[in-house]
Design a protein around this motif. Structure first.
Motif, short mmCIF file in Angstrom:
data_model
loop_
_atom_site.label_atom_id
_atom_site.label_comp_id
_atom_site.label_asym_id
_atom_site.label_seq_id
_atom_site.Cartn_x
_atom_site.Cartn_y
_atom_site.Cartn_z
N UNK A 1 0.86 -1.18 0.00
CA UNK A 1 0.00 0.00 0.00
C UNK A 1 0.90 1.23 0.00
N UNK A 2 0.28 2.39 0.01
CA UNK A 2 1.03 3.63 0.16
C UNK A 2 0.72 4.23 1.53
N UNK A 3 1.81 4.61 2.24
CA UNK A 3 1.63 5.37 3.48
C UNK A 3 1.80 6.84 3.14
N UNK A 4 0.79 7.62 3.42
CA UNK A 4 0.77 9.03 3.02
C UNK A 4 0.68 9.91 4.25
N UNK A 5 1.65 10.81 4.37
CA UNK A 5 1.58 11.81 5.44
C UNK A 5 0.87 13.03 4.87
N UNK A 6 -0.28 13.34 5.44
CA UNK A 6 -1.13 14.39 4.90
C UNK A 6 -0.61 15.77 5.31
#
Length: 745
Positions: A187-192
């Protein structure tokens, strides 16, 4: 160490460096090279020269997991990293930060312009070999993210290890990870922007875990050898407009099921796989006389109860029934057996599930920020932002993807009306007018035009079908003529009127005959498909058979007669599964159709009738060659409301291909019913829904009928015939003695 480098290293450790490649990997440094690695799970790291085998220990410069080695070497060289983990294990990998981007500036330029038709070849996950090293490249669009990382089964789902780089100002993040293989989860880990961490499935993933699990899978899309070259070559040469199109609409999960060996199974049964469906569904549809299968959405979706219409994986065929290769096999076998494949496709909305497209990078990326444009309140879903170039590109390329990679023959575009109108299912104050103050969604209109123009640029003879329920003009007109550019449109008006008519008690039908005749007032305005779809046999609407009034016999007779009228009416055809054998209960998406009903005589006979009716349609040019022009249809009489009888003529391109339909919508039979005859000739009954073999009362015209010089219904000639109860009969005039159609009029 220079201060700017130290600053970048700190940002990398904190997960805030949008270009980690600038410090990680190998770099030239004052006549030497420096290698930097960040991995919190490693106790020790060694650099190994691939060609010489020489090893260089790295210094742990930060206890958070940062390593560095300065190596006396005149040039950069190929290397591997030998990691020793905190628990003493050791493994060797190529450094993911040693590779140039796999997405070019031109790719991102086209994507940002909304014109990269095969962007799925660049974004997402792709197995590839770079500089002789095998692995997988990853690219994802998340322009507002502070950081994006690839997480998966190969890095303990730790977003610190495989941080991606943003390519310029494109909003696209990219990374090549060596050593990955088909089946690896990611998956992708995204820091918003607000600092939250989102874990998102890949919008461009080709395959995913089986629900309820939601991870994407690394997959090789070149894993299947096709055998349908002949089909594709023929399709490229032959438009479908004057060809028979008889569609069997299917929900793959509930067409048939088999016993489930899982003791925790909810129902004790499980759906068939794609390959099992190829073995059972394809020969069944072929035997029944269908030309196409239309599948409720097979794109990945988390909730079974959405029937596939709430999509999270637009590029991933659902893993419920097998792999992408398995589905390719299914399509290939359809083509081998002369069946086209149409997929339901959902560009109108998407669900709010946390792993999906919703607020993908912490902002309204694929949707609108303002709920008055960005949400379907009734459905609880988000609306795509069609004004955003990259969103349009995502959808247009997705449409092409199913033609490119799965060789499908058409897309049925769901809920087009909801796209066209800003006030769709919204009350005053819940929507925003367009720039001219109107309710038309101008951005959606332009998207649909771009969609159809692009698809037909590459695939001129596929079907692009609109499920559109309003009077929006020119849905199937070409874009250059001001239309939306679809090839066909579902005739929802006909469906609603027809079902309302056949559902009412026959004694009241004489007051509502306009319900089955009005459709001929607009039948030529679009290229229509007549549909008896899945939406009409759920939510308390009753099955087709159970809609019919009357006793047991009358229900079957009424359905046979109604389907006969359906087949005679201009327009291509679609019937949802179960209707062909008289499913008595409504469709249930969790359960198989009631195939055991074929053990009962009336259901078996209805099944035989539909098969014969379908094959009759396939063999009669008058029923399909001129579907969208008044030249293919002529009323004989539509005004006999007292008897609820209509009669009409269907015509092919050759005037001699002519059939006369007579439809009786009451249980009363008629021994001497006169209708106008188009020609002074003999008429033979060639089809009758009331035959005993179909479960009827066998009121038949078993002898040819000679036209009489008695003017009737505006014709110079007429014939007298028997009309069975609740039935459709079809007559064929003998045209052999005529040289042209003007001999008798």
């Amino acid at each position: 160490m220079r201060s700017e480098t130290a600053s970048l290293i700190e940002l990398t450790i904190q997960g805030l460096n949008k270009n980690p490649h600038a410090v990680l990997g190998m770099h030239s440094l004052d006549g030497a090279v420096v290698v930097r690695v960040f991995n919190p799970h490693s106790q020790k790291v060694t650099v190994r020269d691939v060609h010489s085998g020489r090893c260089y220990p790295m210094e742990k410069t930060d206890e958070r997991g940062f390593f560095e080695a300065v190596i006396e070497a005149p040039d950069l060289f190929a290397y591997q990293l030998v990691h020793t983990t905190t628990d003493g294990a050791s493994y060797t990998v190529y450094d993911p930060y040693a590779f140039l981007p796999t997405v070019s500036d031109y790719d991102t330029y086209l994507f940002n312009q909304g014109n990269h038709h095969r962007i799925y070849e660049k974004l997402g996950c792709h197995l590839r070999e770079v500089n002789g090293v095998k692995g997988a490249s990853f690219a994802v669009w998340a322009p507002s993210a502070q950081r994006v990382s690839v997480v998966g089964s190969f890095n303990q789902w730790d977003g610190r290890i495989h941080q991606m780089r943003m390519l310029g100002s494109s909003g696209v993040w990219e990374l090549f990870i060596p050593g990955l293989a088909p089946g690896d989860l990611y998956k992708y880990e995204i820091k918003t922007p607000s600092g939250e961490l989102y874990i998102k499935a890949d919008p461009f993933a080709f395959y995913a875990e089986k629900p309820p699990q939601t991870a994407s899978r690394v997959y090789d899309m070149d894993d299947y050898q096709w055998h349908d070259e002949e089909w594709l070559a023929k399709r490229a040469k032959e438009p479908v407009y004057d060809k028979p199109v008889n569609i069997y609409e299917v929900h793959l999960g509930s067409w048939q099921q088999e016993p489930d060996p899982d003791p925790d199974s909810e129902t004790g049964f499980r759906p068939l796989s794609y390959r099992q469906l190829a073995e059972r569904l394809i020969p069944y549809a072929k035997k029944m006389g269908y030309t196409h299968l239309e599948l409720l959405p097979v794109m990945e979706h988390p909730y079974d109860g959405s029937w596939g219409y709430q999509v999270t994986g637009y590029y991933a065929v659902t893993s419920r029934y097998g792999t992408p290769a398995d589905f390719k096999y299914f399509v290939d076998k359809c083509h081998e057996n002369g069946l086209g494949v149409i997929l339901d496709w959902v560009p109108a909305h998407f669900p709010k599930d946390g792993h999906g497209l919703a607020r993908f990078d912490g902002t309204a990326l694929y949707e609108h920020e303002d709920k008055r444009k960005g949400e379907h309140l009734e459905w609880g879903t988000h609306v795509f932002n069609y004004g955003r170039h990259e969103v349009r590109n995502f959808l247009v390329a997705n449409a092409l993807f199913w033609f490119d990679k799965y060789h499908v023959d058409g897309l049925r575009v769901d809920a087009v009306a909801s796209m066209l109108y800003l006030d769709y299912c919204r009350k005053p104050g819940e929507w925003i007018p367009n720039e001219y103050g109107g309710r038309e969604n101008l951005e959606a209109v332009e998207f649909l035009r771009q969609l159809n123009t692009t698809v037909y640029r590459y695939y001129p003879n596929v079907m692009m079908i609109a499920e559109e329920s309003t009077a929006w003009p020119k849905v199937t007109a070409p874009v250059h003529e001001g239309g939306l550019g679809f090839s066909h449109k579902w005739n929802m008006g006909w469906m609603n009127d027809f079902l309302r008519y056949v559902s009412m008690d026959s004694v009241y039908r004489k007051y509502h005959q306009n319900l089955i005749t009005f459709s001929l007032m607009y039948a030529w305005s679009e290229n229509f498909i007549l549909v008896l779809s899945h939406d009409e046999v759920v939510h308390g609407k009753k099955s087709l058979l159970d809609k019919m009034p009357g006793d047991y016999w009358q229900k079957f007779a009424g359905l046979r007669g109604a389907l006969g009228y359906f087949m005679g009416h201009p327009g291509k055809k679609l019937l949802f599964m179960g209707g062909e054998f008289g499913q008595f209960i409504e469709w249930k998406y969790k359960e198989s159709l009631d195939w055991h009903l074929l053990g009962y005589p009336m259901h078996e006979k209805l099944h035989d009738y539909v098969a014969d009716l379908n094959h009759f349609y396939l063999n009669e040019p008058a029923l399909y060659q001129i579907d969208s022009h008044y030249d293919g249809f002529e009323w004989i009489d539509c005004s006999d409301t007292e008897h609820s009888i209509v009669s009409f003529i269907r015509k092919g391109k050759d005037w001699r291909d002519m059939l006369v339909f007579v439809c009786n919508f009451t249980p009363a039979a008629h021994d001497n019913y006169r209708i106008g005859a188009p020609l002074d000739t003999v008429y033979t009954e060639v089809f009758n829904s009331d035959l005993e073999q179909y479960g009827g009362s066998h009121v038949v015209n078993d002898r040819p009928m000679k036209a009489e010089p008695v003017p009737w219904h505006g014709k110079s000639w007429s014939i007298v015939l028997k009309i069975p109860p609740l039935a459709t009969i079809v007559l064929r005039p003998d045209t052999s003695k005529f040289r042209n159609p003007s001999v008798e009029q």
